[in-house]
Design a protein around this motif. Sequence first.
Motif, short mmCIF file in Angstrom:
data_model
loop_
_atom_site.label_atom_id
_atom_site.label_comp_id
_atom_site.label_asym_id
_atom_site.label_seq_id
_atom_site.Cartn_x
_atom_site.Cartn_y
_atom_site.Cartn_z
N ARG A 195 0.81 -1.29 0.02
CA ARG A 195 0.00 -0.01 -0.21
C ARG A 195 0.87 1.21 0.00
NH1 ARG A 195 -2.29 2.71 5.12
NH2 ARG A 195 -3.31 4.45 4.08
N LEU A 196 1.91 1.14 0.81
CA LEU A 196 2.83 2.33 0.70
C LEU A 196 3.43 2.44 -0.52
CD1 LEU A 196 4.01 4.60 2.64
CD2 LEU A 196 5.98 2.82 3.13
N VAL A 197 4.01 1.52 -1.10
CA VAL A 197 4.69 1.71 -2.48
C VAL A 197 3.59 2.31 -3.61
CG1 VAL A 197 5.68 0.52 -4.52
CG2 VAL A 197 6.46 0.10 -1.99
N SER A 198 2.50 1.77 -3.43
CA SER A 198 1.34 2.42 -4.29
C SER A 198 1.00 3.77 -3.81
CB SER A 198 -0.03 1.53 -4.01
OG SER A 198 -0.96 2.02 -4.87
N ALA A 199 0.86 4.23 -2.72
CA ALA A 199 0.71 5.58 -2.46
C ALA A 199 1.79 6.61 -2.94
CB ALA A 199 0.63 5.81 -0.91
N TYR A 200 3.17 5.95 -2.71
CA TYR A 200 4.25 6.74 -3.25
C TYR A 200 4.11 7.15 -4.64
CZ TYR A 200 9.19 7.35 -4.92
OH TYR A 200 10.33 7.59 -5.41
N GLY A 239 8.57 19.79 -6.57
CA GLY A 239 8.49 18.69 -5.81
C GLY A 239 8.75 17.37 -6.51
N ASP A 240 9.12 17.40 -7.67
CA ASP A 240 9.44 16.28 -8.61
C ASP A 240 10.64 15.60 -8.27
OD1 ASP A 240 7.15 16.04 -10.51
OD2 ASP A 240 7.88 17.75 -11.41
N GLY A 241 10.83 14.30 -8.18
CA GLY A 241 11.91 13.72 -7.97
C GLY A 241 12.10 13.12 -6.87
N VAL A 242 11.29 12.88 -5.86
CA VAL A 242 11.36 12.52 -4.67
C VAL A 242 11.59 10.95 -4.73
CG1 VAL A 242 10.31 11.89 -2.23
CG2 VAL A 242 9.90 14.11 -3.19
N THR A 243 12.89 10.39 -4.08
CA THR A 243 13.01 8.93 -4.03
C THR A 243 12.37 8.20 -2.87
OG1 THR A 243 15.06 9.17 -2.48
CG2 THR A 243 15.55 9.62 -5.00
N PHE A 244 12.47 7.00 -3.17
CA PHE A 244 11.70 6.27 -2.21
C PHE A 244 12.38 6.37 -0.55
CE2 PHE A 244 10.23 2.13 0.08
CZ PHE A 244 8.89 2.51 0.03
N TRP A 266 -1.07 7.37 3.81
CA TRP A 266 -0.01 6.40 4.38
C TRP A 266 -0.09 6.41 5.70
CZ3 TRP A 266 1.62 10.30 0.65
CH2 TRP A 266 2.06 11.30 1.09
N SER A 267 -1.28 6.67 6.40
CA SER A 267 -1.41 6.75 7.49
C SER A 267 -1.84 5.22 8.13
CB SER A 267 -2.69 7.44 8.07
OG SER A 267 -2.86 7.55 9.82
N PRO A 268 -1.30 4.66 9.24
CA PRO A 268 -1.59 3.11 9.43
C PRO A 268 -3.12 3.03 9.62
CG PRO A 268 0.26 4.07 10.84
CD PRO A 268 -0.37 5.42 10.27
N TYR A 269 -3.41 1.77 9.48
CA TYR A 269 -4.60 1.37 9.52
C TYR A 269 -5.15 1.44 11.04
CZ TYR A 269 -3.70 -1.34 5.40
OH TYR A 269 -3.20 -1.64 4.31
N LEU A 270 -4.43 1.10 12.03
CA LEU A 270 -4.79 1.58 13.50
C LEU A 270 -5.10 2.89 13.64
CD1 LEU A 270 -4.57 -0.01 16.04
CD2 LEU A 270 -2.38 0.97 16.34
N GLU A 271 -4.68 3.79 12.75
CA GLU A 271 -5.21 5.09 13.11
C GLU A 271 -6.39 5.53 12.31
OE1 GLU A 271 -3.53 6.99 15.40
OE2 GLU A 271 -2.15 5.29 15.72
N LEU A 272 -6.48 5.06 11.04
CA LEU A 272 -7.53 5.28 10.35
C LEU A 272 -8.98 4.63 10.69
CD1 LEU A 272 -6.05 5.01 6.67
CD2 LEU A 272 -6.62 7.21 8.16
N CYS A 273 -8.86 3.46 11.08
CA CYS A 273 -9.96 2.61 11.35
C CYS A 273 -10.26 2.05 12.61
CB CYS A 273 -10.03 1.52 10.56
SG CYS A 273 -10.22 1.94 8.62
N HIS A 274 -9.25 2.11 13.70
CA HIS A 274 -9.58 2.02 14.89
C HIS A 274 -10.17 0.64 15.20
CE1 HIS A 274 -9.07 6.26 15.14
NE2 HIS A 274 -10.14 6.52 14.40
#
Length: 357
Positions: A195-200, A239-244, A266-274
């Motif tokens: 999920r994080l790679v997809s968001a990035y 803001g182009d070119g940010v590396t992973f 990119w917020s954790p599931y624990l914080e979004l859905c409790h």
Amino acid sequence: MGGDVSGRVVALLLTLPSLVCYLMLLDTDTTRYPQKHKQDPESEWSSSSASLPDTRFPLVNETPSEQDYWWDDWREVQRRRKAALRRACNHVTRGRVKSRARLITDRKYLYNLLVDDNHKAIYCYVPKVACTNWKRIMMILSGRSNATDPLTIRSHIPHEEGVLTRLSGVGRVTMLNYKLRTYTKFLLVRHPIERLVSAYRNKLVINSTSATDFKRRFGITILKKYRKGSDQHNASLSGDGVTFPEFVSYLTDREQSSYQSMNEHWSPYLELCHPCTIKYNIIGKYETLEEDAEYILRKIGAPSYLHFPPVLTSHTPSLVSSHLASLSDTLLRRLYEVYKYDFKLFQYDMENNKIAF
């Protein structure tokens, strides 16, 4: 006296056919449905909302269909997922779990929970876990759209403020508590790093209107802070070119200050859905999205014509290893710390990657 006895006998003979018919009907019913369902062992995590269709006991002379077995398999998968979640929640640091009272008092924590009053369902959306299509479906279910095919709803519309009802907007505390207690609650998750790679890639790499906005909001800040040496002077003003690795450095620094300051993508599931406070009835996964989506829709009583759009093959899983390989061991461990509870709560791991935890 003899007349009274004769009258009783005649009355008994007249009622006998009705009694025989009743007994035959009763016997037929117990043959068709030998026993009632036992109580779901996870019932303390369930609401009183409608249950799945009862397909466990076939009619006389009928062979159980393949679909019957699918329902039973799905119930067992759900039982295991919820049991694993419950066990893992016992090990989450107390400060990371918000109490029910706090969720109700500070409604911002309920922002990602969407409500469909027509079908008494609550969906916690997680960006990068098929949430656009789920929001489209929620629009149809709640009567916000007359469409029958979710894909006919333009992709930006479900994300607009005010289009869908949020649990955070429910006024009275008693009504909010009622919905949390009785509505069917579901969420869908995905491997945290995938999920994080997809968001990035979606927000900081590709060229799109949404990505342009994220590059301005986050990309420029990341480049200024984490681009080292002479390269810092050559950092893009757009803001182009940010590396992973630069993105992960930003995330792990933000994590140490406040999880609440993290963007929902990119917020954790624990914080979004409790999930350790709100007792979800259904836990869906991106890896089994097609079948989970179908079962969720049937569970909540969605119209028979409504189905989740065809699931397209994602190329992100094949990119995860190369992105992780770009991180130092230290940065990788810090990244795992950000999402370690998401891994544990939903039975994901880091095997076959650079470091095993």
